[in-house]
Design an enzyme around this catalytic site. Structure first.
Site, PDB file in Angstrom:
ATOM      1  N   CYS A 189       0.830  -1.210   0.000  1.00  0.00           N
ATOM      2  CA  CYS A 189       0.000   0.000   0.000  1.00  0.00           C
ATOM      3  C   CYS A 189       0.867   1.264   0.000  1.00  0.00           C
ATOM      4  O   CYS A 189       1.979   1.266   0.527  1.00  0.00           O
ATOM      5  CB  CYS A 189      -0.918   0.005   1.223  1.00  0.00           C
ATOM      6  SG  CYS A 189      -2.241  -1.197   1.067  1.00  0.00           S
ATOM      7  N   CYS A 231      -3.210  -0.104  -3.376  1.00  0.00           N
ATOM      8  CA  CYS A 231      -4.036   0.232  -2.214  1.00  0.00           C
ATOM      9  C   CYS A 231      -3.428   1.424  -1.481  1.00  0.00           C
ATOM     10  O   CYS A 231      -2.288   1.797  -1.738  1.00  0.00           O
ATOM     11  CB  CYS A 231      -4.152  -0.987  -1.283  1.00  0.00           C
ATOM     12  SG  CYS A 231      -2.595  -1.753  -0.872  1.00  0.00           S
TER      13      CYS A 231
END
Ligand SMILES: *[C@@H]1O[C@H](CO)[C@@H](O)[C@H](O)[C@H]1NC(C)=O
Ligand SMILES: *[C@@H]1O[C@H](CO)[C@@H](O)[C@H](O)[C@H]1NC(C)=O
Ligand SMILES: *[C@@H]1O[C@H](CO)[C@@H](O)[C@H](O)[C@H]1NC(C)=O
Ligand SMILES: *[C@@H]1O[C@H](CO)[C@@H](O)[C@H](O)[C@H]1NC(C)=O
Length: 290
Positions: free
Chosen positions: A107, A188
């Site tokens: 992420c 993400c």
């Protein structure tokens, strides 16, 4: 003429007719499958060795990816393009290749780009904080390479391949679409995007991979924010910035996909890199800054 000689002449004649028919059939098949000349360069020489070499290299650079079956990658590439018209290759054809090359993206690390090809890669080399498409497994394997198959017969076409815009379902464009889609889909947290504030026209063209593939494929449940960096060339014009119309339009497009949006003009860490090569430029003079 004796009967025997007569029979023999008929036989010879028959053989002549038959062979000329065969020759015609062969010529006919050549006419049916002409060697088509595409506008782009042909398949990169030694493609297989390059891809397999890069595959092992990637595993040593990014051990987190685990063990990948490098010959399987090559196998799936050939399955995708062999015996197919290079202008009739879709994302669907690369689905298996995508599956065997699947990867988890950490992420907040994704850095997408449009029209900043050189700078974005200089930046990721210098900082190692971000991953571009070309740092993903699929992107790394195929970056800068060309390939296409041949209709009917197996093997790659080393003479010519369709250019990027020659036909809409070509072997390269469809590959980069699916590689970009997979990257966007698995991204993400904050997804950063480096854009070119000095380029003419819209900041992200309607047909750009960013608009057509990447933004639509992001998962709003996983992506907390799409953060645009609008970078002007140090000696270039400031044609677009966060408050220009083209950016507001892009903001709307991003928000329509249920994604949060933010924008930064001339993101300082990138400008610092531009300044390494232009230390005397006024934008690089720390003291002149407000
Ligand atoms: C394109 O490829 C698909 C399968 O990959 C095939 O069914 C179709 O007939 C092809 N179309 C043309 C125009 O060659
Ligand atoms: C931005 O676009 C301009 C004009 O097309 C180009 O000259 C420049 O190299 C681009 N900047 C970057 C960082 O790629
Ligand atoms: C390209 O492929 C898609 C299927 O993925 C198909 O719907 C479309 O008609 C194709 N385009 C052309 C020009 O063949
Ligand atoms: C957008 O940002 C707000 C506040 O930071 C957050 O609460 C919300 O979950 C975000 N929306 C999405 C779709 O991630």
């Amino acid at each position: 003429m004796s009967r025997r000689l007569w029979t023999r002449s008929i036989l010879v004649l028959a053989v002549i007719i038959m062979t000329s028919c065969l020759a015609d059939a062969e010529a006919g098949s050549f006419i049916k499958v002409p060697k088509k000349k595409y506008k782009g360069p042909g398949t990169t020489a030694n493609l297989k060795s390059i891809i397999i070499g890069r595959c092992y290299h990637y595993m040593s650079l990014y051990p987190a990816i685990g063990m990948k079956d490098c010959s399987r990658i090559w196998q799936e590439l050939t399955e995708a393009v062999f015996r197919k018209d290079p202008c009739n290759i879709t994302e669907e054809d690369y689905k298996k290749l995508g599956e065997v090359a699947a990867q988890t993206i950490p992420c907040d690390k994704s850095l997408l780009w449009s029209r900043t090809n050189q700078l974005v890669h200089r930046y990721t080399k210098a900082t190692e904080d971000f991953m571009t498409l070309e740092d993903t497994f699929l992107g790394f394997l195929f970056n800068g390479l060309t390939w296409c198959g041949k209709p009917v017969t197996p093997g790659m076409n080393y003479n010519s391949c369709p250019a990027w815009n020659e036909c809409s379902n070509n072997s390269l464009l469809s590959f980069w679409k699916i590689a970009s889609a997979m990257f966007a889909q698995t991204s993400c947290g904050i997804v950063n995007v480096m854009l070119n504030g000095s380029a003419d026209g819209a900041i992200a063209r309607k047909e750009s991979i960013l608009r057509t593939v990447e933004i639509p494929r992001m998962n709003p449940d996983k992506v907390s924010e799409v953060r645009l960096w609008v970078i002007d060339d140090i000696h270039g014009q400031d044609k677009n910035s966060c408050n220009s119309e083209s950016l507001l339009e892009l903001q709307q497009y991003i928000e329509e996909h249920n994604l949060n949006y933010s924008c930064i003009d001339n993101y300082k860490p990138v400008q610092a890199l531009q300044c390494v090569e232009n230390p005397d430029h006024h934008a690089c003079n720390q003291c002149s800054r407000p």
